[in-house]
Every structure is written in C-alpha cells, then in structure tokens.
Design an enzyme around this catalytic site. Structure first.
Site, PDB file in Angstrom:
ATOM      1  CG  HIS A 101     -26.178  23.595 -78.874  1.00  0.00           C
ATOM      2  ND1 HIS A 101     -25.850  24.884 -79.189  1.00  0.00           N
ATOM      3  CD2 HIS A 101     -27.530  23.577 -78.706  1.00  0.00           C
ATOM      4  CE1 HIS A 101     -26.942  25.626 -79.191  1.00  0.00           C
ATOM      5  NE2 HIS A 101     -27.972  24.864 -78.913  1.00  0.00           N
ATOM      6  NE  ARG A 102     -29.929  25.711 -83.544  1.00  0.00           N
ATOM      7  CZ  ARG A 102     -30.936  26.171 -82.810  1.00  0.00           C
ATOM      8  NH1 ARG A 102     -32.120  25.589 -82.890  1.00  0.00           N
ATOM      9  NH2 ARG A 102     -30.755  27.189 -82.008  1.00  0.00           N
TER      10      ARG A 102
END
Length: 354
Positions: A204-205
């Site tokens: 998700h980063r």
C-alpha cells in the site's frame, strides 16, 4: 484531572491507541478525548477497528481524506485547531508518522499545548518518505517522547534532543502490547481453520503504488512467489487496487478485502512468511516469530534487519522472489526482548501522570 486529547486517523494508530486508551481508562485522574481525522475512511480500514479493539468511539470525527499530502495536512490542521480551542486539553497525544500525527502535533504546538509522541525517534534516514518528514517534525514539536526501542532513543540523542528540555523515555512498543493482548482472544473470536500453507502480503505504501515501475515489478514478484513458492494471500487496500487496475496490471494472487485487526493477527499467526511494505506489519510478523521480507529500500525498524528477522528487497522482482523462497517457514526468535514485552502502555500512562 488531566485532560488528554488524542489524535488518530490511520489503522496502525487505532491499534496503538487501543492499548493506551485501555490503560488511561484505568487511571481515574486522566480524561481522554479522541479525535479521528478520517484519514482512513473505508469501513474495513476504520470503523471495524474501533469495534474490535474496544477503543472508545471518537468524540470528534473529521472527514479529511484524499488529496495531496499538503492539502490533507492543511485541512486537518485547520479542523484540529478548532477542536483544541474548544476542548482546551492539558496535553495532546499523537502516534506514529502519518499526516494526522503531524497535523495534531503542529496544531497543538501553535496553541502552546504540550505534545507527547508515541513511537518517537524512529528514522529511516530517507527524506523522500513523507513519513520520515512527519516523524522528524513531530519529534521536534513534542516535549515528551516515548521511544519503542533503544535505537530510537539513540537517534534522538544523536540529534541532540536529549540535551533540550524535552523528556525522552524508552517505553517499549505499544504494538507488541496489542499483539499479545488481542492474540489471547483469537480462538474465541474468529475461526482458525486452515493449514496455514500461505504467504501473507500487504502492499500500500505510496513509494511503491505511485511509482508505475516499482508497482509493476512488485506485482510480477508477488505473482512469481504465488506460482512457484507458496500461495500468496493479499488483503488489498482500496487505493492500491485502483492503481493496479489503472496501470492495467494483472495480480494473480489470492486477493481478499481489507481485514479487521483480529483477522490480520490470525493471518499472521497462521502464515509461513510475511511480505510487506508496511511499517507495523514488519513488527507484527516478528511478534509471531515469522520471517519478513520488506518491499522497501529502507526501514525504520533497523534492529529487525540487524538480527536477521527481516530482509529489505526494495521493489526488485528477483530479490523478492529469492528472499521469499529462502525464508519460507523460517522461525525467528526474540532473544533480546526488543520491544518491551507488552508493558509499553502502562509505562506511557505512568509518565503522563508524572
């Protein structure tokens, strides 16, 4: 009566706040008001955590999500300041390194309200990460700094913070408090069926998802692990899902919806390996004695790299595949009690009372 004003807005902060809020509730001389910025707005990424963790529902809930970092932080700053002027707390408590963290600390500092920072002193030494900027600025704005590890204390010492009027404490890690506390409730709360023959992944980063080249490489790497090493189970963040679709990539793993904290602990307990670009999940893997492969160029949890529990592979497809292959099923030990053994929340509340 001490009035504590807690600012949270993202999944890891809900988890950290859960154990500290429980400890605060046991202290009759502290009254806590919780503000939720709305940074994580999907139901499975927000409301479900309050329900599962038993956190008091926020007294104040903003709806600040989406937009660029500056837009989000600025909108939060305006609304948090208004709330502080109304509530007039004795101290603001912030967690971690999100935009919510920085906005809460900055709003309080501008109003001369003391700030306590839980998870202070972490450094990846990569100023390209928005989280690194948030950490550094929040530490500078805070007068009480609760460090999860000795290395975090050292980072602040190297920056000269311990030579100021600020108070630096090694509290231990509240994430370990939460993992130990809530894992005891797993058997009665959720099903533990299944053989655990899978790799747990999270992705998700922004440094990965917003970079088309990195995202494509990681998608290919996860597909290879799924096909040639072990099935990959991926709770997929809504934003990541949209970016993968937008780029026309094919993610051939076992995708599930974002899960609640109990379900995530269950997956961590049962899996054979963790692949992640999350900060918190790196530690949670360690709490359950699982090896971790981190899809980032740097990590703030350097001690896990040093003891061989964690391995950095960046966004390199080949390195990800090889690391997953070599670490599958590997058991890691916490010989040095790195994160305090589950007593951090009590230490934090004791210092807040002092």
């Amino acid at each position: 009566m001490i009035k504590i004003f807690t600012v949270i807005g993202a999944r890891p902060q809900f988890i950290k706040a859960s154990v500290v809020s429980k400890a605060i509730q046991q202290a009759s001389s502290i009254k806590e008001t919780i503000l939720h910025t709305g940074q994580h707005f999907d139901k499975n990424m927000s409301d479900i955590f309050f329900n599962q963790l038993g956190i008091p529902k926020p007294s104040i809930k903003l709806n600040v999500n989406g937009g660029n970092h500056g837009q989000m932080t600025g909108r939060m700053l305006i609304e948090i300041e208004e709330a502080l002027l109304h509530e007039k707390p004795d101290r603001v408590l912030v967690y971690g390194d999100t935009n919510s963290t920085l906005a809460g600390a900055l709003a309080a500092a501008k109003l001369n309200i003391p700030v306590a920072h839980v998870e202070a002193g972490l450094r990846s030494f990569n100023n390209q990460m928005p989280e690194e900027i948030n950490r550094i600025l929040t530490d500078r704005l805070s007068d009480v700094l609760f460090c999860p590890t000795e290395l975090a204390v050292k980072n602040l010492r190297d920056e000269g913070i311990d030579k100021t009027s600020k108070k630096v404490f090694k509290s231990g890690d509240v994430m370990q408090d939460a993992a130990l506390f809530f894992s005891r409730e797993l058997d009665s709360e959720i099903s533990n069926s299944g053989d655990g023959n899978f790799v747990l992944a999270t992705l998700h980063r922004a440094e990965n998802t917003d970079n088309p080249k990195r995202l494509a490489s990681l998608v290919r790497g996860l597909n290879r692990v799924h096909k040639h090493v072990s099935p990959v189970v991926l709770p997929l963040h809504p934003r990541t899902k949209k970016l993968i679709q937008k780029q026309g990539l094919s993610l051939d793993v076992d995708i599930i919806d974002p899960v609640g904290y109990f379900e995530m602990l269950n997956l961590l307990r049962r899996c054979q390996l963790v692949l992640t670009d999350s900060g918190g999940v790196q530690k949670e893997a360690f709490f359950f004695n699982k090896a971790c492969v981190t899809m980032r160029d740097q990590t703030e949890w350097v001690e896990l790299i040093d003891i061989g529990a964690n391995e950095l592979v960046g966004a390199d497809e080949e390195l990800l595949f090889l690391a997953a292959k070599s670490s599958l099923g590997r058991y890691v030990e916490d010989d040095d009690n790195l994160y305090g053994g589950g007593t951090a929340a009590k230490r934090i509340v004791r210092q807040l009372l002092d």
